[in-house]
Motif scaffolding. Structure first.
Motif, PDB file in Angstrom:
ATOM      1  N   PRO A 137     -24.216  11.418  31.025  1.00  0.00           N
ATOM      2  CA  PRO A 137     -25.351  11.832  31.816  1.00  0.00           C
ATOM      3  C   PRO A 137     -26.406  10.603  31.798  1.00  0.00           C
ATOM      4  CG  PRO A 137     -24.612  13.532  31.065  1.00  0.00           C
ATOM      5  CD  PRO A 137     -23.873  12.466  30.491  1.00  0.00           C
ATOM      6  N   LYS A 138     -26.936  10.090  32.967  1.00  0.00           N
ATOM      7  CA  LYS A 138     -27.975   9.140  32.660  1.00  0.00           C
ATOM      8  C   LYS A 138     -29.390   9.462  33.668  1.00  0.00           C
ATOM      9  CE  LYS A 138     -28.936   4.358  33.578  1.00  0.00           C
ATOM     10  NZ  LYS A 138     -28.347   2.742  34.058  1.00  0.00           N
ATOM     11  N   PHE A 139     -30.320   9.188  33.021  1.00  0.00           N
ATOM     12  CA  PHE A 139     -31.522   9.760  33.763  1.00  0.00           C
ATOM     13  C   PHE A 139     -32.419   8.647  34.263  1.00  0.00           C
ATOM     14  CE2 PHE A 139     -36.236  10.870  33.422  1.00  0.00           C
ATOM     15  CZ  PHE A 139     -36.470  11.341  34.620  1.00  0.00           C
ATOM     16  N   ILE A 140     -32.880   8.658  35.664  1.00  0.00           N
ATOM     17  CA  ILE A 140     -33.698   7.438  36.100  1.00  0.00           C
ATOM     18  C   ILE A 140     -34.737   8.172  37.045  1.00  0.00           C
ATOM     19  CG2 ILE A 140     -31.854   5.616  36.125  1.00  0.00           C
ATOM     20  CD1 ILE A 140     -31.362   6.528  39.253  1.00  0.00           C
ATOM     21  N   SER A 141     -35.769   7.488  36.797  1.00  0.00           N
ATOM     22  CA  SER A 141     -37.089   8.118  37.652  1.00  0.00           C
ATOM     23  C   SER A 141     -38.064   7.101  37.945  1.00  0.00           C
ATOM     24  CB  SER A 141     -37.673   9.022  36.740  1.00  0.00           C
ATOM     25  OG  SER A 141     -39.149   9.725  37.175  1.00  0.00           O
ATOM     26  N   ASP A 143     -28.544   2.583  25.662  1.00  0.00           N
ATOM     27  CA  ASP A 143     -29.366   1.696  25.133  1.00  0.00           C
ATOM     28  C   ASP A 143     -28.271   0.543  24.351  1.00  0.00           C
ATOM     29  OD1 ASP A 143     -31.043  -0.013  23.794  1.00  0.00           O
ATOM     30  OD2 ASP A 143     -32.284   1.630  22.697  1.00  0.00           O
ATOM     31  N   GLU A 144     -28.228  -0.602  25.173  1.00  0.00           N
ATOM     32  CA  GLU A 144     -27.344  -1.763  24.484  1.00  0.00           C
ATOM     33  C   GLU A 144     -27.668  -2.160  23.152  1.00  0.00           C
ATOM     34  OE1 GLU A 144     -29.219  -5.382  26.990  1.00  0.00           O
ATOM     35  OE2 GLU A 144     -27.484  -4.543  27.681  1.00  0.00           O
ATOM     36  N   ASP A 145     -28.947  -1.828  22.552  1.00  0.00           N
ATOM     37  CA  ASP A 145     -29.316  -2.350  21.513  1.00  0.00           C
ATOM     38  C   ASP A 145     -28.676  -1.508  20.419  1.00  0.00           C
ATOM     39  OD1 ASP A 145     -30.828  -4.313  22.350  1.00  0.00           O
ATOM     40  OD2 ASP A 145     -32.672  -3.165  22.358  1.00  0.00           O
ATOM     41  N   ASN A 146     -28.122  -0.219  20.790  1.00  0.00           N
ATOM     42  CA  ASN A 146     -27.317   0.515  19.718  1.00  0.00           C
ATOM     43  C   ASN A 146     -25.788  -0.008  19.444  1.00  0.00           C
ATOM     44  OD1 ASN A 146     -29.496   2.335  19.039  1.00  0.00           O
ATOM     45  ND2 ASN A 146     -28.946   3.526  21.086  1.00  0.00           N
ATOM     46  N   LEU A 195     -43.497   9.301  30.542  1.00  0.00           N
ATOM     47  CA  LEU A 195     -42.274   9.480  30.720  1.00  0.00           C
ATOM     48  C   LEU A 195     -41.086   8.230  30.949  1.00  0.00           C
ATOM     49  CD1 LEU A 195     -40.196  11.432  32.130  1.00  0.00           C
ATOM     50  CD2 LEU A 195     -41.115  10.856  34.410  1.00  0.00           C
ATOM     51  N   GLN A 196     -39.935   8.403  30.251  1.00  0.00           N
ATOM     52  CA  GLN A 196     -39.144   7.429  30.111  1.00  0.00           C
ATOM     53  C   GLN A 196     -37.828   7.712  30.846  1.00  0.00           C
ATOM     54  OE1 GLN A 196     -39.488   4.967  26.378  1.00  0.00           O
ATOM     55  NE2 GLN A 196     -40.000   7.026  25.624  1.00  0.00           N
ATOM     56  N   GLU A 197     -37.468   6.463  31.267  1.00  0.00           N
ATOM     57  CA  GLU A 197     -35.847   6.655  31.811  1.00  0.00           C
ATOM     58  C   GLU A 197     -34.717   5.853  30.964  1.00  0.00           C
ATOM     59  OE1 GLU A 197     -36.037   3.008  35.128  1.00  0.00           O
ATOM     60  OE2 GLU A 197     -35.708   5.033  35.672  1.00  0.00           O
ATOM     61  N   ASP A 198     -33.426   6.212  31.272  1.00  0.00           N
ATOM     62  CA  ASP A 198     -32.510   5.286  30.485  1.00  0.00           C
ATOM     63  C   ASP A 198     -32.400   4.009  31.085  1.00  0.00           C
ATOM     64  OD1 ASP A 198     -31.671   7.485  28.900  1.00  0.00           O
ATOM     65  OD2 ASP A 198     -30.775   8.415  30.485  1.00  0.00           O
ATOM     66  N   ARG A 199     -32.520   3.160  29.920  1.00  0.00           N
ATOM     67  CA  ARG A 199     -32.575   1.603  30.548  1.00  0.00           C
ATOM     68  C   ARG A 199     -31.221   1.125  30.884  1.00  0.00           C
ATOM     69  NH1 ARG A 199     -35.813  -0.949  25.595  1.00  0.00           N
ATOM     70  NH2 ARG A 199     -34.351   0.434  24.510  1.00  0.00           N
ATOM     71  N   ASP A 200     -30.176   1.263  30.105  1.00  0.00           N
ATOM     72  CA  ASP A 200     -28.967   0.925  30.075  1.00  0.00           C
ATOM     73  C   ASP A 200     -27.852   1.923  30.475  1.00  0.00           C
ATOM     74  OD1 ASP A 200     -29.963  -1.836  29.040  1.00  0.00           O
ATOM     75  OD2 ASP A 200     -30.138  -0.961  27.320  1.00  0.00           O
TER      76      ASP A 200
END
Length: 556
Positions: free
Chosen positions: A487-491, A539-542, A502-507
């Motif tokens: 599940p991915k959140f965008i806004s 997060d592609e940094d993970n 408010l943040q959204e999922d970048r990757d």
């Protein structure tokens, strides 16, 4: 000799009809498992009960042009020992064994004996025919009588020592060895330090039926799993699909009642453990079970649609066209027993929705689902605990942890949230040994901020697909490969560069899984497998996180 043949021919149809009634016992193999055989015998007796025929025209599949019509008519009129099936058929072309023929003969002999005892006319010619048939099948009749006597004796023993006349007990025990591998996720850099675990889950189901077609399920459950989530791996995406914690403390995890209203409508009502996936079709038959399906939590079913507010409430299944078209509906709440303000059955978090399931032909099933969901601030988890990292930012145990990655779990933090969830699923049996399934989901979510005056909006997306190969290497085995987007959140309202906004999922985060279920016997299955989470918490940094599992399932 010709007369004997034709007399036997006249009697044969009635013997065949009667034999179908006794076929479950007469054609059975030697009694190896008494309880199972008696249960099958009773089930067959209930499903195929024959009813007495007083006129041959009552049988829908018998017509005057049939070669045996006159013989049937004569036997009905003269002796009254013809029986038909509940749907008013006779099935006269169906084959039968010698034991089945003997069972039918015995039934007809009993009827004729009653006629003789009541001084009703039976010709000498018929009596001679019956005597010769009795001699011919003397051995089979004796064997049949012995089997029936043995079943009656064993049934009496079971009835004297049975657990309950209305309740069946079935159980499941899972032993799981698991380990995780990886490096740093968020600020959790101890993934590589995680140790191999050995855990268990136990379920005892008491299934009670009051009139044969209903079921009251009472489930006792205990487990000692430590969840493979943020504290260990930095993400909830690594959770197992069958974890259950509590130091093996026993609890009533399910308490719900399923009952038919008629042949096409089935109702549900429950106070605990009545879930969306109980009433709705999740379109994932090979992987939905926690004991024999996917190893990961995500791959078992669409977490956006079928892991929401649930637990208590009611539902209904309506079959519009038999085996073709059905409609399901439900209303569920998770704090229905709480009388406090903002809680209860109708004033707290809830899920309400409907589903249409369509099967144009036997190998294909398609479903479309809508769920209207509300979650109060302290209950918010729009991702079904399959994504997210919560961290103790202020080092204060008295304040809630903050979601720092994987924002689909709490898109607007601990804020009252509404959602309109839409999804579809499909299952396709390519052949007897290969099944494909897939699903997708979308949710329009709204955060109710400042008394609904400054609402925030966003979207959550997810999808998954899998393929299973059956009987690969051994009958009953299953090789499954699954994958999908968590599940991915965008806004449009998101401000990613502002930690407090408010943040959204970048990757984009994906999960891929493979497992092989190997049945040791009918009651034990061993399932080794593994899954990997790419770009955990979107997060592609993970670093990627890997989970290896060996699950052993015992059923009884």
């Amino acid at each position: 000799m010709n007369k004997l043949f034709w007399k036997a021919l006249k009697v044969a149809p009635v013997l065949f009809a009667a034999s179908l009634f006794a076929a479950s016992g007469a054609s059975a193999q030697a009694v190896n498992d008494t309880l199972q055989q008696i249960n099958n015998y009773q089930t067959q007796d209930q499903n195929d009960s024959l009813s007495q025929v007083t006129n041959v025209n009552q049988l829908r599949d018998v017509s005057p042009t049939d070669w045996a019509y006159e013989a049937l008519r004569s036997l009905v009129d003269r002796y009254g020992c013809i029986a038909g099936f509940p749907n008013q058929t006779y099935r006269g072309s169906q084959a039968l064994t010698r034991y089945e023929f003997a069972a039918g003969l015995n039934s007809c002999l009993n009827q004729i004996e009653r006629l003789i005892a009541s001084s009703e006319a039976v010709s000498q010619e018929d009596l001679d025919t019956i005597n010769r048939l009795t001699q011919e099948f003397e051995a089979e009749l004796a064997t049949l009588g012995g089997r029936v006597d043995e079943l009656e004796s064993r049934t009496a023993i079971l009835e004297d020592n049975q657990f309950s006349t209305t309740t069946k007990l079935n159980g499941e025990v899972i032993f799981t060895i698991a380990d995780v591998f990886g490096d740093e996720v968020g600020n959790i850099d101890s993934v590589s330090d995680a140790q191999t675990t050995f855990s268990d889950r136990v379920r005892l189901n008491f299934d009670t039926s009051f009139y044969g077609e209903d079921r009251l399920r009472t489930r006792l459950e205990a487990g000692n799993f430590e969840q493979l989530d943020g504290d260990v791996t930095g993400t909830a995406s690594t959770r197992l699909g069958h974890d259950a914690g509590g130091d093996n403390d026993i609890e009533v995890s399910d308490l719900h009642y399923r009952f038919p209203l008629n042949d096409r409508i089935r109702g549900w009502v429950g106070t605990a453990g009545l879930d969306l996936d109980d009433i709705f079709d999740v379109a994932n038959p090979m992987l939905e079970s926690s004991g024999s399906g996917a190893l990961s939590r995500f791959s078992r079913r669409n977490p956006l649609l079928f892991r929401g507010t649930e637990g208590a409430g009611a539902g209904v299944n309506l079959e519009l066209i038999e085996d073709k078209l059905g409609v399901n509906a439900l209303y569920l709440a998770n704090d229905a027993n709480d009388p406090g303000n903002g809680e209860g059955l109708f004033n707290g978090s809830f899920s309400a929705g409907g589903q249409v399931v369509f099967s144009p032909f036997e190998a294909l099933e398609v479903s479309a689902t809508y769920v209207r969901n509300f979650q109060s601030g302290d209950d918010v988890d729009q991702a079904g605990d399959t994504v997210g990292l919560f961290e103790d930012i202020d080092n204060d145990v008295n304040t809630p942890d903050v979601l720092t990655e994987g924002f689909a779990a709490q898109p607007f933090g601990e804020t009252d949230t509404t959602a309109n969830k839409i999804g579809a699923g499909v299952t396709f049996d390519l052949n007897e040994r290969m099944i494909i399934a897939g699903w997708g989901g979308f949710s329009d979510v709204t955060g109710l901020v400042d008394g609904n005056d400054n609402n925030l909006d966003g979207e959550i997306w997810t999808w998954g697909a899998n393929v299973s190969f059956l009987d690969l290497g051994r009958e009953g085995s299953k090789l499954s490969i699954a994958g999908g987007m968590l599940p991915k959140f965008i806004s449009d309202d998101a401000v990613n560069e502002n930690q407090n906004g408010l943040q959204e999922d970048r990757d984009t985060s994906y999960l891929v899984e493979a497992l092989y279920s190997f049945p040791v016997n009918d009651n034990i299955a061993i399932t080794p497998g593994a899954y990997v989470v790419f770009n955990p918490n979107h997060d592609e940094d993970n670093d990627n996180v890997y989970v290896g599992v060996i699950r052993t399932t015992f059923k009884f």
